[in-house]
Design an enzyme around this catalytic site. Structure first.
Site, short mmCIF file in Angstrom:
data_model
loop_
_atom_site.label_atom_id
_atom_site.label_comp_id
_atom_site.label_asym_id
_atom_site.label_seq_id
_atom_site.Cartn_x
_atom_site.Cartn_y
_atom_site.Cartn_z
N SER A 150 0.83 -1.20 0.00
CA SER A 150 0.00 0.00 0.00
C SER A 150 0.87 1.26 0.00
O SER A 150 1.66 1.44 -0.91
CB SER A 150 -0.97 -0.07 1.18
OG SER A 150 -2.03 0.83 0.99
N ASP A 227 -10.17 -5.56 -2.92
CA ASP A 227 -9.43 -4.53 -2.18
C ASP A 227 -10.24 -3.23 -2.20
O ASP A 227 -10.55 -2.70 -3.28
CB ASP A 227 -8.07 -4.32 -2.87
CG ASP A 227 -7.15 -3.41 -2.09
OD1 ASP A 227 -7.62 -2.34 -1.65
OD2 ASP A 227 -5.98 -3.75 -1.93
N HIS A 263 -7.58 -5.89 1.23
CA HIS A 263 -6.34 -5.10 1.32
C HIS A 263 -5.44 -5.54 2.48
O HIS A 263 -4.32 -5.07 2.61
CB HIS A 263 -6.72 -3.62 1.51
CG HIS A 263 -5.61 -2.65 1.27
ND1 HIS A 263 -5.05 -2.43 0.03
CD2 HIS A 263 -4.95 -1.81 2.12
CE1 HIS A 263 -4.10 -1.51 0.12
NE2 HIS A 263 -4.01 -1.12 1.38
N1 LIG Z 1 -8.42 3.71 8.27
C1 LIG Z 1 -8.19 2.38 8.61
C2 LIG Z 1 -7.40 1.58 7.61
C3 LIG Z 1 -5.92 1.60 7.71
C4 LIG Z 1 -5.31 0.51 6.81
O1 LIG Z 1 -6.00 -0.18 6.10
N2 LIG Z 1 -3.99 0.37 6.86
C5 LIG Z 1 -3.36 -0.66 6.06
C6 LIG Z 1 -2.43 -0.03 5.09
S1 LIG Z 1 -3.37 1.05 4.03
C7 LIG Z 1 -2.24 1.82 3.02
O2 LIG Z 1 -1.17 2.23 3.27
C8 LIG Z 1 -2.61 -1.61 6.98
O3 LIG Z 1 -1.63 -2.23 6.60
N3 LIG Z 1 -3.13 -1.73 8.22
C9 LIG Z 1 -2.50 -2.52 9.24
C10 LIG Z 1 -3.05 -3.90 9.46
O4 LIG Z 1 -2.50 -4.58 10.33
O5 LIG Z 1 -3.99 -4.32 8.76
C11 LIG Z 1 -7.74 2.20 10.04
O6 LIG Z 1 -7.08 3.10 10.58
O7 LIG Z 1 -8.07 1.17 10.59
#
Ligand SMILES: N[C@@H](CCC(=O)N[C@@H](CSC=O)C(=O)NCC(=O)O)C(=O)O
Length: 285
Positions: A150, A227, A263
């Site tokens: 991402s 995604d 995602h």
């Molecule tokens: N707003 C949400 C989503 C945050 C999110 O999806 N983060 C992803 C990376 S998105 C792009 O850079 C991620 O890797 N999250 C960490 C995980 O462990 O899944 C929120 O704050 O929850």
């Protein structure tokens, strides 16, 4: 340079460690994870894979959720997992939004005050941490690759396109491919580098790939069809189209659209073994 060991856990015969150090580049303490695969002798050296995480992550997400240690041990790779931004810098509102400030460095070098004193993540990743890893751990010096997810996929592409001599291969999970056109990331980018179009494009990998004139580069990409960021934020097709027109066909992309995956880290853990196999094949040449 003092490295403070925060944790060390045996995993698949090697060690998953986390270190903290003061970074002169970003002017604060930074943590990074490093996996050291099982060694057959005290003098054994290994290739390195950097993995850059996405928005809201620390070094912990990929360490605890991807299951990469099994493949790092199998393919004998050191894996370095940096934190995603400077932290605790006393910048007003630095922790207020999930897509601006802490956890959202965009892996660029900030020009805007007050962020520019700390948010020099591009230089931190490609120079300071790169050299720290080379000088401190049992590394084969010229065998270093990069991957990311991402926002971290965007970061990995920036590193590979702007410093191609430093990375042997690049692979991406659901990468943000045109940050200046991503509604989720653009405000964070503007906060760091300002609003001028030519500066925003300087950090946009779909613009950079059109100017690329380095060594040949193969890029492996996986993304899930479910995604939630695919259509709006990732813009992978635009990047692939631009890459396919790269000068002298220097860039080759292999894109897998994986049915039903989203995602998150269930998606990443499903395909991480394929990425390690890809990097291992490039690093063993
Ligand atoms: N707003 C949400 C989503 C945050 C999110 O999806 N983060 C992803 C990376 S998105 C792009 O850079 C991620 O890797 N999250 C960490 C995980 O462990 O899944 C929120 O704050 O929850």
């Amino acid at each position: 340079m003092d490295l403070k060991l925060i944790s060390s856990n045996k995993s698949f015969g090697g060690y998953q460690k986390v270190f903290e150090h003061f970074s002169p580049t970003v002017q604060c303490n930074m943590k990074f994870g490093i996996y050291l695969p099982p060694a057959e002798s005290e003098n054994e050296k290994f290739p390195v894979l950097f993995y850059l995480s996405g928005l809201t992550c620390t070094e912990q997400n990929v360490i605890t959720k991807s299951g990469y240690q099994r493949f790092a041990a199998q393919y004998k790779l050191i894996v370095v997992c940096p934190d995603t931004s400077p932290r605790n810098c006393n910048i007003p509102n630095e922790d207020e939004k999930w897509n601006i400030g802490s956890g959202a460095s965009m892996y660029v070098n900030a020009q805007q005050e007050p962020w520019n004193k700390h948010y020099q993540m591009f230089t931190y990743i490609t120079d300071e941490l790169y050299q720290l890893v080379q000088n401190t751990f049992p590394v084969i010096q010229d065998k270093i690759s990069i991957s990311g997810h991402s926002m971290g996929g965007h970061g990995a592409l920036l590193c590979a396109l702007l410093c191609p001599e430093k990375y042997k291969s690049v692979s991406l999970f659901a990468p943000v491919c045109s940050i200046s056109n991503s509604p989720t990331l653009i405000d964070g980018l503007k906060t760091l580098v300002g609003e001028e179009k030519h500066i925003l494009q300087k950090w946009d990998t779909t613009f950079l790939v059109k100017e690329y004139d380095g060594p040949e580069m193969e890029i492996l990409i996986h993304v899930g069809s479910d995604d939630e960021y695919l259509i709006k934020d990732l813009l992978i097709d635009d990047f692939v189209e631009a890459a396919n027109k790269s000068k002298d066909n220097k860039i080759k992309t292999t894109l897998f659209l994986e049915e039903g995956y989203d995602h998150g880290y269930y998606f990443i853990s499903t395909f991480i073994g394929e990425h390690f196999k890809f990097h291992s094949s490039k690093l063993s040449v």
